[in-house]
Scaffold this active site. Sequence first.
Site, PDB file in Angstrom:
ATOM      1  N   GLU A 222       0.776  -1.233   0.000  1.00 25.95           N
ATOM      2  CA  GLU A 222       0.000   0.000   0.000  1.00 25.95           C
ATOM      3  C   GLU A 222       0.816   1.296   0.000  1.00 25.95           C
ATOM      4  O   GLU A 222       0.586   2.186   0.833  1.00 25.95           O
ATOM      5  CB  GLU A 222      -0.976   0.005   1.184  1.00 25.95           C
TER       6      GLU A 222
ATOM      7  N   GLU B 265      -6.301  -7.987  -0.106  1.00 30.50           N
ATOM      8  CA  GLU B 265      -6.992  -7.697   1.149  1.00 30.50           C
ATOM      9  C   GLU B 265      -8.456  -7.399   0.845  1.00 30.50           C
ATOM     10  O   GLU B 265      -8.761  -6.631  -0.072  1.00 30.50           O
ATOM     11  CB  GLU B 265      -6.360  -6.506   1.888  1.00 30.50           C
TER      12      GLU B 265
END
Length: 423
Positions: free
Chosen positions: A217, A315
């Site tokens: 991320e 995710e």
Amino acid sequence: MTGFNSLLRSATAVLALISNVRAAPTLYTSQPHKRAVAFDYNGQKVRGVNLGGWFVLEPWITPSIFGEWSTSQTVVDEYTYTKTLGKTEASSRLSNHWNTWITQDDFNSIAQAGLNHVRIPIGYWAIAPLNGDPYVQGQLDVLDKAITWARGAGLKVLLDLHGAPGSQNGFDNSGRLGPVAWQQGDTVAQTLTALQNLANRYKGDTDVVTSIELLNEPLGQSLNLAGVQDFYNRGYQTVKSASSNFAVTFHDAFQDFSTYWTGFGSGDTDLIMDTHQYQIFSPAEVGRSPSDHVSAACALGPKLASTNKWVVVGEWTGAQTDCAKWLNGLGKGARYDGTFPDSSYTGNCDGKYTGTVNGLSSNDKNNLRSYVEAQLDAYEQHTGWFFWNWKTESAPEWHLKDLIAGGLFPQPLNSRQHPGQCG
């Protein structure tokens, strides 16, 4: 590592090189693929789960670890945790956590549930610690055991560099909450060193460790995206130089996975893009009805299928709210019930702030199961998925182990109580 283990790693690497020479190439659209990677990302679906909160602390996953600072809020991440406790006490507490939070039994249970992968977050400080950092080490000895446990359970492992020097996103899950300082000074070079150390340590275990994720991320809107791409190219070479048997995973940096990265990595072998799909981190998303959440999930299926790379949803969750205690940061409230700054009330967080799967309302259970099934149907239109998370202390919508036990996550994985939601 013992000398015997080192010898085994060397022997495994030699055998892997021999098999690589003999293997015939397989093509996936524009991406060449050698069968050196020990999982067929062309022909099999990734069905995995994250082992978050293990080697990188997150207050919402294990609030008990941070409970003594719930009032002062002076400890909000692993950086401030280790800085406040000091290395001796932090080492003692974290060693106990590393050796108890996830065990061999968890790996066996994951495999028994029909999953085939685990994604294991790890911080740079475990692999390439920097002078002056308060972080403590010892994680890798436990990670070594985890690789053995995965091998015994028949699971593949994606090792995910979850935190970079300076923080790549400013989130508490990067190790340090606050400014995004990655790309400043020597932080990119230090991150590459961490990747090199990680790849070299496990280059003899590619029968289990099938991929390394270059960075979790990176916050694209706060970074130089050309620099992110350059880092990805250099990281790819770093990992592949350690072993051609690794697939290399990169995160989409919160850019549109179906368009922004189309031309990136053209001709690279064994390249996987990771996208994270949550519908809870904005007022508009938590304001969606259960059917709207399902529709939004289903719409991702064709987008995933249209990409020219392997793409995993690395995710995702069963949660349709951001109610879980400290999900938005230690001491912070939720958008869903209006306790987060600049949010308005959508509904109450009863049973979802803290609680158990069995304690969820029957309506919440039905909506969660429906939403999970829609996401499975969508994400398996391409390479596959990793649910976040295997365990939490008190966040029932995120606790896969308990969701399975409670009948809210399909068993077997292709069973459906809400068939045909995605058409």
